[in-house]
Design a protein around this motif. Structure first.
Motif, PDB file in Angstrom:
ATOM      1  N   PRO A   1       0.817  -1.209   0.000  1.00  0.00           N
ATOM      2  CA  PRO A   1       0.000   0.000   0.000  1.00  0.00           C
ATOM      3  C   PRO A   1       0.853   1.262   0.000  1.00  0.00           C
ATOM      4  CG  PRO A   1       0.132  -0.906   2.212  1.00  0.00           C
ATOM      5  CD  PRO A   1       0.932  -1.823   1.333  1.00  0.00           C
ATOM      6  N   GLU A   2       2.165   1.118   0.226  1.00  0.00           N
ATOM      7  CA  GLU A   2       3.101   2.249   0.271  1.00  0.00           C
ATOM      8  C   GLU A   2       4.515   1.691   0.197  1.00  0.00           C
ATOM      9  OE1 GLU A   2       4.470   3.760   3.960  1.00  0.00           O
ATOM     10  OE2 GLU A   2       5.075   1.668   3.851  1.00  0.00           O
ATOM     11  N   GLY A   3       5.515   2.563   0.171  1.00  0.00           N
ATOM     12  CA  GLY A   3       6.870   2.073  -0.076  1.00  0.00           C
ATOM     13  C   GLY A   3       7.811   2.073   1.121  1.00  0.00           C
ATOM     14  N   THR A   4       7.523   2.895   2.132  1.00  0.00           N
ATOM     15  CA  THR A   4       8.469   3.046   3.246  1.00  0.00           C
ATOM     16  C   THR A   4       8.801   1.706   3.905  1.00  0.00           C
ATOM     17  OG1 THR A   4       7.497   5.194   3.630  1.00  0.00           O
ATOM     18  CG2 THR A   4       8.858   4.335   5.396  1.00  0.00           C
ATOM     19  N   VAL A   5       7.755   0.921   4.152  1.00  0.00           N
ATOM     20  CA  VAL A   5       7.920  -0.330   4.890  1.00  0.00           C
ATOM     21  C   VAL A   5       8.782  -1.318   4.091  1.00  0.00           C
ATOM     22  CG1 VAL A   5       6.647  -2.281   5.826  1.00  0.00           C
ATOM     23  CG2 VAL A   5       5.741   0.023   6.100  1.00  0.00           C
TER      24      VAL A   5
ATOM     25  N   TYR B   1      -7.352  -0.340  -1.278  1.00  0.00           N
ATOM     26  CA  TYR B   1      -8.749  -0.525  -1.631  1.00  0.00           C
ATOM     27  C   TYR B   1      -9.573   0.601  -1.008  1.00  0.00           C
ATOM     28  CZ  TYR B   1     -12.855  -3.182  -2.972  1.00  0.00           C
ATOM     29  OH  TYR B   1     -14.016  -3.578  -3.566  1.00  0.00           O
ATOM     30  N   GLU B   2      -9.445   1.800  -1.610  1.00  0.00           N
ATOM     31  CA  GLU B   2     -10.189   2.964  -1.107  1.00  0.00           C
ATOM     32  C   GLU B   2     -11.362   3.209  -2.029  1.00  0.00           C
ATOM     33  OE1 GLU B   2      -8.079   6.334   0.708  1.00  0.00           O
ATOM     34  OE2 GLU B   2      -6.383   5.691  -0.508  1.00  0.00           O
ATOM     35  N   ARG B   3     -12.297   4.081  -1.602  1.00  0.00           N
ATOM     36  CA  ARG B   3     -13.411   4.421  -2.479  1.00  0.00           C
ATOM     37  C   ARG B   3     -12.889   5.387  -3.540  1.00  0.00           C
ATOM     38  NH1 ARG B   3     -17.242   8.118  -2.150  1.00  0.00           N
ATOM     39  NH2 ARG B   3     -16.545   8.809  -0.110  1.00  0.00           N
TER      40      ARG B   3
ATOM     41  N   VAL C   1      10.836   9.059  -1.119  1.00  0.00           N
ATOM     42  CA  VAL C   1      12.203   9.416  -0.745  1.00  0.00           C
ATOM     43  C   VAL C   1      12.403   9.079   0.727  1.00  0.00           C
ATOM     44  CG1 VAL C   1      13.703  11.432  -0.349  1.00  0.00           C
ATOM     45  CG2 VAL C   1      12.365  11.273  -2.454  1.00  0.00           C
ATOM     46  N   GLU C   2      13.501   8.410   1.075  1.00  0.00           N
ATOM     47  CA  GLU C   2      13.758   8.102   2.490  1.00  0.00           C
ATOM     48  C   GLU C   2      15.196   8.494   2.832  1.00  0.00           C
ATOM     49  OE1 GLU C   2      11.029   7.217   3.855  1.00  0.00           O
ATOM     50  OE2 GLU C   2       9.902   6.119   2.323  1.00  0.00           O
ATOM     51  N   TYR C   3      15.338   9.078   4.002  1.00  0.00           N
ATOM     52  CA  TYR C   3      16.653   9.520   4.493  1.00  0.00           C
ATOM     53  C   TYR C   3      16.892   8.796   5.811  1.00  0.00           C
ATOM     54  CZ  TYR C   3      20.311  12.996   5.630  1.00  0.00           C
ATOM     55  OH  TYR C   3      21.485  13.633   5.932  1.00  0.00           O
TER      56      TYR C   3
ATOM     57  N   TYR D   1       3.491   4.819  12.122  1.00  0.00           N
ATOM     58  CA  TYR D   1       4.922   4.756  12.446  1.00  0.00           C
ATOM     59  C   TYR D   1       5.601   6.094  12.687  1.00  0.00           C
ATOM     60  CZ  TYR D   1       5.170   4.875   7.193  1.00  0.00           C
ATOM     61  OH  TYR D   1       5.010   5.152   5.871  1.00  0.00           O
ATOM     62  N   TYR D   2       4.886   7.188  12.504  1.00  0.00           N
ATOM     63  CA  TYR D   2       5.567   8.485  12.599  1.00  0.00           C
ATOM     64  C   TYR D   2       5.824   8.942  14.031  1.00  0.00           C
ATOM     65  CZ  TYR D   2       4.468   9.106   7.647  1.00  0.00           C
ATOM     66  OH  TYR D   2       4.389   8.962   6.296  1.00  0.00           O
ATOM     67  N   ASN D   3       6.811   9.813  14.179  1.00  0.00           N
ATOM     68  CA  ASN D   3       6.998  10.564  15.424  1.00  0.00           C
ATOM     69  C   ASN D   3       7.460  11.981  15.049  1.00  0.00           C
ATOM     70  OD1 ASN D   3       9.690   8.943  14.907  1.00  0.00           O
ATOM     71  ND2 ASN D   3      10.286  10.754  16.066  1.00  0.00           N
TER      72      ASN D   3
ATOM     73  N   HIS E   1      -7.008  16.135   0.015  1.00  0.00           N
ATOM     74  CA  HIS E   1      -6.062  15.282  -0.673  1.00  0.00           C
ATOM     75  C   HIS E   1      -4.684  15.905  -0.724  1.00  0.00           C
ATOM     76  CE1 HIS E   1      -9.241  12.730  -2.926  1.00  0.00           C
ATOM     77  NE2 HIS E   1      -9.102  12.429  -1.666  1.00  0.00           N
ATOM     78  N   ALA E   2      -3.736  15.203  -0.163  1.00  0.00           N
ATOM     79  CA  ALA E   2      -2.366  15.701  -0.216  1.00  0.00           C
ATOM     80  C   ALA E   2      -1.714  15.188  -1.491  1.00  0.00           C
ATOM     81  CB  ALA E   2      -1.607  15.202   0.995  1.00  0.00           C
ATOM     82  N   VAL E   3      -0.826  15.995  -2.040  1.00  0.00           N
ATOM     83  CA  VAL E   3      -0.114  15.561  -3.239  1.00  0.00           C
ATOM     84  C   VAL E   3       1.241  14.965  -2.833  1.00  0.00           C
ATOM     85  CG1 VAL E   3       0.773  17.913  -3.648  1.00  0.00           C
ATOM     86  CG2 VAL E   3       0.718  16.307  -5.494  1.00  0.00           C
ATOM     87  N   CYS E   4       1.720  15.371  -1.678  1.00  0.00           N
ATOM     88  CA  CYS E   4       3.018  14.891  -1.201  1.00  0.00           C
ATOM     89  C   CYS E   4       2.952  14.894   0.317  1.00  0.00           C
ATOM     90  CB  CYS E   4       4.086  15.862  -1.700  1.00  0.00           C
ATOM     91  SG  CYS E   4       5.679  15.733  -0.883  1.00  0.00           S
ATOM     92  N   SER E   5       3.381  13.814   0.941  1.00  0.00           N
ATOM     93  CA  SER E   5       3.299  13.816   2.395  1.00  0.00           C
ATOM     94  C   SER E   5       4.342  12.899   3.010  1.00  0.00           C
ATOM     95  CB  SER E   5       1.904  13.398   2.851  1.00  0.00           C
ATOM     96  OG  SER E   5       1.380  12.406   2.025  1.00  0.00           O
ATOM     97  N   GLY E   6       4.660  13.186   4.246  1.00  0.00           N
ATOM     98  CA  GLY E   6       5.669  12.359   4.895  1.00  0.00           C
ATOM     99  C   GLY E   6       5.916  12.778   6.319  1.00  0.00           C
TER     100      GLY E   6
HETATM  101  P1  HAM Z   1       0.717   8.617   2.298  1.00  0.00           P
HETATM  102  O1  HAM Z   1       0.309   9.971   2.767  1.00  0.00           O
HETATM  103  O2  HAM Z   1      -0.152   7.499   2.662  1.00  0.00           O
HETATM  104  O3  HAM Z   1       2.191   8.386   2.845  1.00  0.00           O
HETATM  105  O4  HAM Z   1       0.884   8.631   0.727  1.00  0.00           O
HETATM  106  C1  HAM Z   1       1.791   9.515   0.097  1.00  0.00           C
HETATM  107  C2  HAM Z   1       1.120  10.171  -1.099  1.00  0.00           C
HETATM  108  O5  HAM Z   1       0.590   9.171  -1.971  1.00  0.00           O
HETATM  109  C3  HAM Z   1      -0.080  11.042  -0.744  1.00  0.00           C
HETATM  110  O6  HAM Z   1       0.316  12.342  -0.378  1.00  0.00           O
HETATM  111  C4  HAM Z   1      -0.850  11.037  -2.044  1.00  0.00           C
HETATM  112  O7  HAM Z   1      -0.344  12.018  -2.915  1.00  0.00           O
HETATM  113  C5  HAM Z   1      -0.568   9.668  -2.612  1.00  0.00           C
HETATM  114  N1  HAM Z   1      -1.714   8.761  -2.369  1.00  0.00           N
HETATM  115  C6  HAM Z   1      -2.007   8.091  -1.248  1.00  0.00           C
HETATM  116  N2  HAM Z   1      -3.117   7.358  -1.408  1.00  0.00           N
HETATM  117  C7  HAM Z   1      -3.538   7.563  -2.677  1.00  0.00           C
HETATM  118  C8  HAM Z   1      -4.639   7.080  -3.469  1.00  0.00           C
HETATM  119  N3  HAM Z   1      -5.517   6.198  -2.998  1.00  0.00           N
HETATM  120  N4  HAM Z   1      -4.753   7.520  -4.745  1.00  0.00           N
HETATM  121  C9  HAM Z   1      -3.853   8.387  -5.261  1.00  0.00           C
HETATM  122  N5  HAM Z   1      -2.798   8.869  -4.564  1.00  0.00           N
HETATM  123  C10 HAM Z   1      -2.631   8.469  -3.298  1.00  0.00           C
HETATM  124  C11 HAM Z   1       2.909   7.279   2.569  1.00  0.00           C
HETATM  125  O8  HAM Z   1       2.592   6.423   1.786  1.00  0.00           O
HETATM  126  C12 HAM Z   1       4.254   7.273   3.280  1.00  0.00           C
HETATM  127  N6  HAM Z   1       4.931   6.024   2.952  1.00  0.00           N
HETATM  128  C13 HAM Z   1       5.072   8.479   2.860  1.00  0.00           C
HETATM  129  C14 HAM Z   1       6.394   8.507   3.554  1.00  0.00           C
HETATM  130  C15 HAM Z   1       7.600   8.187   3.023  1.00  0.00           C
HETATM  131  N7  HAM Z   1       6.584   8.811   4.824  1.00  0.00           N
HETATM  132  C16 HAM Z   1       7.866   8.702   5.106  1.00  0.00           C
HETATM  133  N8  HAM Z   1       8.494   8.308   4.011  1.00  0.00           N
END
Ligand code: HAM
Length: 425
Positions: A82-86, A115-117, A131-133, A264-266, A282-287
């Protein structure tokens, strides 16, 4: 008629215009990362389900409702990421990349699945550039990472379309203390809570801060605030970060309700939200920072911070400012023949042109195009220049060159390899 298949709901195709446009933007970002000495890492699209459950938190929406879980042939539960950090951390631990507490700066790009709406900007398969540091928890890292996102958005000319929200969610202990207080507060107002919110209250009270329910929004004005429950060190860190951003004249909003949907954040968390293209939340970039996760997943204690950009959301915003984005399919030179005898010559000349002018997009048309049709043909293909092989021109050892404004000239064949200005608009 047989079944007409469609893509799975929430999963979409990138047609050539979109794919080319997206590719050029991704390359642009990757180039910025390259200049900041970040290196690419690739990991699989599937992992053991347990890995995500443990790292993201079993009381989060992602784990509870949004995972694509399957059994493999040996009845092992695996999940689409569902994401890349893990996965990035799993890969680093597995490959001994966290040695001698060295700093690691990594990026990854690829499809993620939730699996979102589905709605505008929200998909079930979407692309992230993450991006990870790893290896340093000094506040200047938080600052530098946020500045990196500023640079990316600025270089893409999008800074005026987005706003930066930041917050500190403190340490794990701070959040535990705050959760108890918040729970007590909402228990007094339990009648205003929906079934889902009551559930949150018992399992993950802090996520109530994210609620869009107007009753909750009103109550939150009276509720205890997380920033009042931060430990001294978390409070100071956040103050330092705000000072650094202010000193660089970075516009940001402190949003005390920003808690993020992953456990997992702090300390530092942040989101770039679109001002008008993506809808309210809706965020375009987050972390954010996640200093406990590596150890929690079996690695050596190591600090970490990162972010991910949602490519589809970035494209939605970028397209709204780049009205000519569809021009990305334009070809520089289209080579065509009006007589079949010249096909091989056209192929050979195109090959030599590609070697001579490697930056140009050159297409060899392998069909014979009648002279009366080539203007129409070139309009459809959108080429800046047509090079036409015909016996009329070749008898004089020349070639016909025609630009997109239909200006025609006959020039000696060898000049096309000598003078790049010929192919300037
Ligand atoms: P996240 O906020 O769940 O964070 O997702 C990061 C970005 O992915 C969001 O800001 C958004 O732009 C995009 N995104 C998330 N869900 C959807 C979706 N269903 N459809 C389209 N775009 C989506 C993470 O995933 C963390 N791993 C970010 C991170 C990296 N934190 C630390 N390192």
């Amino acid at each position: 008629m047989g079944t007409v298949y469609r893509s799975i709901r929430g999963m979409h195709d990138f047609l050539p215009v979109e794919a080319t446009y997206s590719h050029s933007i991704e390359e642009y970002i990757k180039n910025i990362l390259h200049h900041h000495a970040y290196f690419e890492i690739r990991f699989p699209v599937v992992e053991e389900t347990g890995l995500f459950k443990k790292a993201i938190g079993k009381n989060t929406d992602i784990i509870n409702k949004e995972m694509y879980n399957f059994y493999d042939k040996k009845k092992k539960t695996i999940s689409l990421r569902p994401e890349g950090t893990v996965s990035c951390i799993r890969a680093c631990i597995q490959n001994n990349m966290f040695y001698q507490s060295q700093v690691q700066k990594l990026w990854y790009h690829g499809p993620m699945f939730r699996y979102e709406r589905p709605q505008k900007g929200r998909f079930r398969q979407f692309y992230q550039l993450g991006v990870e540091y790893f290896g340093c928890n000094d506040i200047v890292v938080d600052y530098e990472i946020i500045i990196l996102t500023v640079n990316i958005l600025k270089n893409l000319n999008l800074l005026s379309n987005v706003k930066l929200e930041i917050n500190s969610i403190g340490t794990l202990k701070d959040r535990k203390n705050f959760s108890l207080v918040l729970k007590k507060f909402f228990q007094k107002h339990i009648i205003h809570l929906t079934k889902h919110e009551k559930n949150l209250l018992s399992r993950n009270p802090i996520r109530i801060l994210d609620s869009k329910n107007q009753n909750i929004v009103k109550l939150l004005k009276l509720a205890p605030k997380l920033n009042n429950y931060l430990s001294k060190s978390s409070y100071t860190r956040f103050e330092q970060l705000c000072n650094l951003l202010n000193s660089s004249k970075i516009d940001f909003i402190i949003n005390h309700q920003l808690v993020r949907g992953l456990d997992y954040y702090n300390d530092t968390v942040f989101e770039w939200k679109s001002k008008d293209n993506l809808g309210s939340n809706h965020a375009v970039c987050s972390g954010g920072r996640y200093d406990n996760l590596i150890e929690y997943l079996g690695g050596k204690k190591n600090s970490a911070m990162g972010f991910a950009i949602g490519i589809e959301r970035l494209l939605i915003i970028k397209k709204s400012v780049d009205t000519f984005y569809f021009n990305y399919l334009t070809i520089d030179i289209n080579v065509l023949v009006v007589e079949v005898a010249y096909l091989m010559l056209a192929i050979n000349v195109s090959e030599k042109l590609r070697l001579t002018w490697p930056d140009l997009k050159i297409n060899t048309c392998l069909q014979v195009v009648k002279k009366k049709n080539y203007t129409k043909f070139s309009k459809n293909i959108k080429s800046k220049f047509l090079l036409v092989f015909s016996s009329r021109a070749l008898n004089m050892n020349k070639i016909l060159i025609k630009n997109m404004f239909h200006k025609e000239t006959y020039i000696p064949l060898n000049r096309i390899f000598q003078n790049p200005c010929i192919f300037k608009k």
